[in-house]
Design a protein around this motif. Structure first.
Motif, short mmCIF file in Angstrom:
data_model
loop_
_atom_site.label_atom_id
_atom_site.label_comp_id
_atom_site.label_asym_id
_atom_site.label_seq_id
_atom_site.Cartn_x
_atom_site.Cartn_y
_atom_site.Cartn_z
N SER A 166 14.32 10.46 6.87
CA SER A 166 14.82 11.02 5.63
C SER A 166 14.40 10.00 4.55
O SER A 166 14.73 10.22 3.35
CB SER A 166 16.35 10.59 5.79
N ARG A 167 13.41 9.11 4.95
CA ARG A 167 12.83 8.24 3.67
C ARG A 167 11.52 8.78 3.24
O ARG A 167 10.67 9.51 4.04
CB ARG A 167 12.30 6.98 4.73
N THR A 168 11.35 8.88 1.99
CA THR A 168 10.09 9.13 1.25
C THR A 168 9.29 8.04 1.01
O THR A 168 9.63 7.13 0.42
CB THR A 168 10.51 9.83 -0.33
N ILE A 169 7.95 8.30 1.14
CA ILE A 169 6.91 7.39 0.98
C ILE A 169 5.71 7.78 0.25
O ILE A 169 5.42 8.61 0.36
CB ILE A 169 6.39 6.92 2.47
N ILE A 170 5.54 6.80 -0.65
CA ILE A 170 4.26 7.36 -1.73
C ILE A 170 3.24 6.35 -1.41
O ILE A 170 3.37 5.05 -1.42
CB ILE A 170 5.14 7.35 -3.15
N LYS A 171 2.06 6.75 -1.46
CA LYS A 171 0.91 6.08 -1.22
C LYS A 171 0.65 5.49 -2.62
O LYS A 171 0.55 6.15 -3.57
CB LYS A 171 -0.20 6.92 -0.54
N ARG A 172 0.10 4.16 -2.54
CA ARG A 172 -0.21 3.42 -3.87
C ARG A 172 -1.40 4.12 -4.68
O ARG A 172 -1.33 4.33 -5.90
CB ARG A 172 -0.47 2.08 -3.43
N SER A 173 -2.21 4.69 -3.89
CA SER A 173 -3.44 5.07 -4.67
C SER A 173 -3.05 6.54 -5.23
O SER A 173 -3.45 6.92 -6.46
CB SER A 173 -4.46 5.65 -3.54
N GLU A 174 -1.80 7.25 -4.93
CA GLU A 174 -1.35 8.25 -5.50
C GLU A 174 -0.85 8.15 -7.03
O GLU A 174 -0.91 8.68 -7.90
CB GLU A 174 -0.34 9.04 -4.60
N ILE A 175 -0.34 6.86 -6.85
CA ILE A 175 0.41 6.50 -8.13
C ILE A 175 -0.75 6.27 -9.10
O ILE A 175 -0.59 6.56 -10.07
CB ILE A 175 1.41 5.25 -8.06
N ASP A 176 -1.67 5.36 -8.54
CA ASP A 176 -2.84 5.05 -9.62
C ASP A 176 -3.67 6.41 -9.87
O ASP A 176 -3.81 6.43 -11.36
CB ASP A 176 -3.97 4.11 -8.82
N LYS A 177 -3.61 7.48 -9.15
CA LYS A 177 -4.16 8.68 -9.77
C LYS A 177 -3.59 9.50 -10.69
O LYS A 177 -4.02 10.07 -11.74
CB LYS A 177 -4.37 9.74 -8.56
N LEU A 178 -1.92 9.05 -10.66
CA LEU A 178 -1.11 9.81 -11.54
C LEU A 178 -1.49 9.17 -12.98
O LEU A 178 -1.34 10.01 -13.99
CB LEU A 178 0.35 9.33 -11.31
N PHE A 179 -1.92 8.13 -13.14
CA PHE A 179 -2.04 7.36 -14.31
C PHE A 179 -3.38 7.58 -15.01
O PHE A 179 -3.88 7.00 -15.94
CB PHE A 179 -1.37 5.99 -14.55
N SER A 180 -4.60 7.93 -14.05
CA SER A 180 -5.77 7.93 -14.37
C SER A 180 -5.97 9.35 -15.13
O SER A 180 -6.29 10.32 -14.28
CB SER A 180 -6.76 7.93 -13.34
N ILE A 181 -6.11 9.40 -16.13
CA ILE A 181 -6.18 10.80 -16.98
C ILE A 181 -7.60 11.14 -17.53
O ILE A 181 -8.20 10.14 -17.82
CB ILE A 181 -5.02 11.01 -18.18
N GLU B 94 0.70 -1.21 0.01
CA GLU B 94 0.06 0.00 -0.01
C GLU B 94 1.01 1.15 0.02
O GLU B 94 0.52 2.37 -0.42
CB GLU B 94 -0.84 -0.04 1.43
N PHE B 95 2.01 1.34 0.70
CA PHE B 95 2.87 2.27 0.53
C PHE B 95 4.09 1.93 -0.01
O PHE B 95 4.79 0.98 0.61
CB PHE B 95 3.20 2.84 2.18
N ASP C 25 10.97 1.26 -4.91
CA ASP C 25 9.82 0.47 -5.33
C ASP C 25 8.87 1.15 -6.27
O ASP C 25 8.62 0.37 -7.27
CB ASP C 25 8.86 0.17 -3.95
N THR C 26 8.60 2.40 -6.16
CA THR C 26 7.86 3.07 -7.12
C THR C 26 8.57 3.06 -8.40
O THR C 26 8.03 2.89 -9.70
CB THR C 26 7.83 4.69 -6.57
N CYS C 27 9.72 3.34 -8.44
CA CYS C 27 10.69 3.14 -9.71
C CYS C 27 10.59 1.82 -10.12
O CYS C 27 10.23 1.83 -11.49
CB CYS C 27 12.25 3.23 -9.66
N GLN C 28 10.54 0.82 -9.72
CA GLN C 28 10.47 -0.62 -10.35
C GLN C 28 9.01 -0.66 -10.75
O GLN C 28 8.70 -1.41 -11.88
CB GLN C 28 10.67 -1.84 -9.27
N LEU C 29 7.81 -0.09 -9.99
CA LEU C 29 6.63 -0.27 -10.48
C LEU C 29 6.35 0.25 -11.80
O LEU C 29 5.80 -0.55 -12.71
CB LEU C 29 5.64 0.17 -9.35
N ILE C 30 6.82 1.68 -11.85
CA ILE C 30 6.20 2.22 -13.10
C ILE C 30 7.31 2.38 -14.03
O ILE C 30 7.13 2.96 -15.02
CB ILE C 30 5.61 3.85 -12.78
N GLY C 31 8.38 1.83 -13.78
CA GLY C 31 9.59 1.79 -14.72
C GLY C 31 10.37 3.06 -15.06
O GLY C 31 10.73 3.29 -16.23
#
Length: 116
Positions: free
Chosen positions: A101-116, A67-68, A73-79
């Motif tokens: 110092s760690r940056t965490i991204i929510k999975r739903s944010e990544i999904d929103k990025l691609f829903s145009i 979920e987070f 991990d985000t790099c691997q997921l979206i290439g």
């Protein structure tokens, strides 16, 4: 002082026969020696690239279930590269949270990025 050695040899690159004046000569001409050198270098680069490809970590299927996600991990997921992810965060196209110092991204944010 010159040598009178004459040895019939076969060129290691082109296969033509020639008369060598030393015992260590491998090629019939300077051009064959240069072409052989370039071929060895080219083959070395290809083997290097193959080795690097084998050493890269494959896609981790667990990343799809999280979920987070971290930036890696985000790099691997979206290439995309790490810098692309940070650029998206800086441009407010992707929302992220900092935990220490760690940056965490929510999975739903990544999904929103691609829903145009």
């Amino acid at each position: 002082m010159s040598s009178n050695i004459r040895i019939d040899k076969t060129c290691q690159f082109c296969g033509k026969s020639f008369t060598a004046k030393t015992t260590v000569t491998q090629f019939c001409s300077d051009m064959c020696a240069k072409r052989s050198y370039k071929k060895r270098k080219r083959d070395g680069k290809i083997l290097n690239a193959i080795d690097r490809e084998k050493q890269q970590t494959p896609f981790n299927p667990i990343v799809k279930q999280k979920e987070f996600l971290s930036v890696e991990d985000t790099c691997q997921l979206i290439g995309a590269s790490r810098w692309t992810i940070y650029r998206l965060i800086a441009d407010n196209k992707l929302t992220a949270a900092k935990i220490g110092s760690r940056t965490i991204i929510k999975r739903s944010e990544i999904d929103k990025l691609f829903s145009i």
